[in-house]
Design an enzyme around this catalytic site. Structure first.
Site, PDB file in Angstrom:
ATOM      1  N   TYR A 123       1.016   5.624 -10.012  1.00 22.54           N
ATOM      2  CA  TYR A 123       1.327   6.330 -11.341  1.00 22.54           C
ATOM      3  C   TYR A 123       0.447   6.060 -12.358  1.00 22.54           C
ATOM      4  O   TYR A 123       0.617   6.451 -13.319  1.00 22.54           O
ATOM      5  CB  TYR A 123       2.611   6.899 -11.616  1.00 22.54           C
ATOM      6  CG  TYR A 123       3.287   7.476 -10.428  1.00 22.54           C
ATOM      7  CD1 TYR A 123       3.324   7.209  -9.201  1.00 22.54           C
ATOM      8  CD2 TYR A 123       3.702   9.055 -10.663  1.00 22.54           C
ATOM      9  CE1 TYR A 123       3.854   7.855  -8.032  1.00 22.54           C
ATOM     10  CE2 TYR A 123       4.599   9.664  -9.658  1.00 22.54           C
ATOM     11  CZ  TYR A 123       4.443   9.296  -8.413  1.00 22.54           C
ATOM     12  OH  TYR A 123       4.958  10.047  -7.471  1.00 22.54           O
ATOM     13  N   LYS A 170       7.281  -1.373   1.454  1.00 23.38           N
ATOM     14  CA  LYS A 170       6.406  -1.091   2.663  1.00 23.38           C
ATOM     15  C   LYS A 170       5.388  -2.342   2.795  1.00 23.38           C
ATOM     16  O   LYS A 170       4.297  -2.384   2.668  1.00 23.38           O
ATOM     17  CB  LYS A 170       5.463   0.158   2.439  1.00 23.38           C
ATOM     18  CG  LYS A 170       4.668   0.269   3.567  1.00 23.38           C
ATOM     19  CD  LYS A 170       5.532   1.101   4.739  1.00 23.38           C
ATOM     20  CE  LYS A 170       4.604   1.476   6.174  1.00 23.38           C
ATOM     21  NZ  LYS A 170       5.329   2.127   7.093  1.00 23.38           N
ATOM     22  N   ASP A 203      10.028   4.238   5.361  1.00 24.30           N
ATOM     23  CA  ASP A 203      10.145   5.240   6.278  1.00 24.30           C
ATOM     24  C   ASP A 203      11.403   5.159   6.856  1.00 24.30           C
ATOM     25  O   ASP A 203      11.960   5.951   7.303  1.00 24.30           O
ATOM     26  CB  ASP A 203       8.800   5.448   7.361  1.00 24.30           C
ATOM     27  CG  ASP A 203       8.308   3.703   7.541  1.00 24.30           C
ATOM     28  OD1 ASP A 203       8.786   2.768   6.927  1.00 24.30           O
ATOM     29  OD2 ASP A 203       7.558   3.678   8.895  1.00 24.30           O
ATOM     30  N   ASP A 227      10.119   8.522  -6.516  1.00 20.26           N
ATOM     31  CA  ASP A 227       9.808  10.018  -6.565  1.00 20.26           C
ATOM     32  C   ASP A 227      10.076  10.775  -5.327  1.00 20.26           C
ATOM     33  O   ASP A 227      10.978  11.736  -5.608  1.00 20.26           O
ATOM     34  CB  ASP A 227       8.400  10.160  -7.050  1.00 20.26           C
ATOM     35  CG  ASP A 227       8.164  11.415  -7.599  1.00 20.26           C
ATOM     36  OD1 ASP A 227       9.018  12.097  -7.762  1.00 20.26           O
ATOM     37  OD2 ASP A 227       6.992  11.753  -8.017  1.00 20.26           O
TER      38      ASP A 227
END
Ligand code: NAI
Length: 332
Positions: A123, A170, A203, A227
Site C-alpha cells: 500500500y 507468507k 492461505d 485488509d
C-alpha cells in the site's frame, strides 16, 4: 467535555454519522463535535480530497470519528482514507469481531481481533511501468514498522485479557519481506512470555478462519493480508454493517470508523445499517475513558439485534436507518 473531529464522509456516511452522533448524545457524555469535510465532494472547494484543515483538527483533538469516503477505482484522485492514515501515522488498524446476539450466521462463538499494519507493504503506492505491458509494484517492509505492530498486538492482548497472538504471514514464499515481519513479531513475543504465540501461513489462515474461527484471539499481520482477512472476519459475524474499527497512531492520535465503504448503491435512501459506526463510536468512548457509557451503548445495540423488530435490510429486516437508531436510543 471531549472535543472530537467528526468527518461525516460521503455516500451513506452522513446518514450513519448522524445516527452515531444521536446515540452518543443520548448517553449524556459531553462531546463537542468539530465537523470537517473531506472526500470527492470537497475537491472543487479546497483542491484536495483531504484539506489540511481536517488533518490539523484531528492533530489538535487527538481523536476523530469518521464516515466512509469514496475512492475512484483505477484513475482519479488517490484515496483520502490512505492519505489520512499516512499523514497521521495511524499505523495500527484494530478490528474486533465478535458474534452478536440475534444475528443469524454460520457461527456462534467468534471473538477475535485483527490487528493490521497500516503504514506500508503493497500500500506504499510505489508502482511503475517498467516497459509497456510490465508493471512493478513494490512491497515495502521495514523492521521499525513490523516491530511496532508486533509490540502493539502483544500490548493489546495484555490490556484486553487475551491469551494468544497469531502472526499471519507468507514467509515460505516472500522469505525476505515476510521473514523480516516474522522475526520482528517473534522479538515482540519474547517481551510477553505470558501470552501464547503462534505463526500461520495466510492461505491456511483463511481456511482456518472459516472452519474454526473460535481458535483465534488476536491476529497480527501485514497491510494486504489484514485488509482481506479483516473483511473475511466481518463476514463471520454478519457482514460489513456490523464491524467497527480503530486506527491508532504513535502519538496517541486515534481515528474510529466503520469497516464498510460509502455504499453508493443504497446512499441517500435511509437504508444503511448504522451499527458499524455506532460500535466504532463505542470503541471511541472506551478510548476516551467513558467505559460505562460504552457498555450501555453496546447493550442497547445487542438488545435491538436480539429483539429483531427494528433491523435494517442487510440483516434481513425492513427498518430504516432512522428507525434502528431510534430503537437503540430507546433501549439506552
Ligand atoms: P461498501 O462497503 O461501500 O459496499 C459493499 C456492499 O455492502 C454494498 O452492497 C453496500 O450496500 C453494503 N453495505 C456497506 N455498508 C453497509 C451498511 N452500513 N448498511 C447496509 N449495507 C451496507 O464497499 P464498496 O462498494 O467496495 O465501496 C464503495 C466506496 O466506498 C468506494 O469508493 C470505496 O473506495 C469506498 N470505501 C471507503 C472506505 C472507508 O472510507 N474507510 C472503506 C471501504 C470502501
Amino acid at each position: 467535555m471531549h472535543t472530537v473531529t467528526l468527518i461525516p464522509g460521503d455516500g451513506i456516511g452522513p446518514e450513519v454519522s448522524e445516527a452515531a452522533v444521536r446515540v452518543l448524545e443520548a448517553t449524556g457524555v459531553k462531546i463537542e463535535w468539530e465537523r470537517m469535510e473531506a472526500g470527492a465532494d470537497v475537491i472543487i472547494k479546497y483542491g484536495s480530497p483531504l484539506p489540511d484543515e481536517v488533518v490539523h483538527s484531528i492533530i489538535r483533538n487527538r481523536v476523530a470519528l469518521k464516515g466512509p469516503l469514496s475512492t475512484p477505482i483505477g484513475g482519479g484522485f488517490a484515496s483520502a482514507n490512505v492519505a489520512l492514515r499516512k499523514r497521521l501515522n495511524l499505523y495500527a488498524n484494530v478490528r474486533p469481531v465478535r458474534t452478536l446476539p440475534g444475528v443469524k450466521t454460520r457461527y456462534d462463538n467468534v471473538n477475535l481481533v485483527v490487528v493490521r499494519e497500516n503504514s506500508e507493504d503493497l500500500y506504499s503506492g510505489l508502482e511503475h511501468i517498467v516497459v509497456p505491458g510490465v508493471v512493478e509494484s513494490l512491497k515495502i517492509i521495514t523492521e521499525t514498522a513490523c516491530l511496532r505492530i508486533g509490540r502493539f498486538a502483544f500490548l493489546y492482548a495484555t490490556q484486553n485479557g487475551r491469551k494468544k497472538v497469531t502472526a499471519v504471514h507468507k514467509a515460505n514464499i516472500m522469505k525476505l519481506a515476510d521473514g523480516l515481519f516474522l522475526e520482528c513479531v517473534r522479538r515482540a513475543s519474547r517481551e510477553y512470555p505470558e501470552i501464547e504465540y503462534e505463526e500461520m501461513i495466510v492461505d491456511n489462515t483463511a481456511m482456518q478462519m472459516v472452519m474454526r474461527p473460535e481458535r483465534f484471539e488476536v491476529m497480527v499481520m501485514e497491510n494486504l493480508y489484514g485488509d482481506i482477512l479483516s473483511d473475511l472476519a466481518s463476514g463471520l459475524i454478519g457482514g460489513l454493517g456490523l464491524t467497527a474499527s480503530a486506527n491508532i497512531g504513535e502519538n496517541g492520535v486515534a481515528l474510529f470508523e466503520a469497516v464498510h465503504g460509502s455504499a453508493p448503491d443504497i446512499a441517500g435512501r435511509n437504508l444503511a445499517n448504522p451499527i458499524a459506526l455506532i460500535l466504532s463510536a463505542v470503541l471511541m468512548l472506551k478510548h476516551l475513558n467513558e467505559g460505562e457509557a460504552a457498555h450501555r451503548v453496546e447493550h442497547a445495540v445487542n438488545r435491538v439485534l436480539l429483539e429483531g423488530q427494528n433491523i435494517t435490510g442487510d440483516l434481513g429486516g425492513t427498518a430504516s436507518t432512522t428507525q434502528i437508531t431510534d430503537a437503540i436510543i430507546a433501549a439506552l
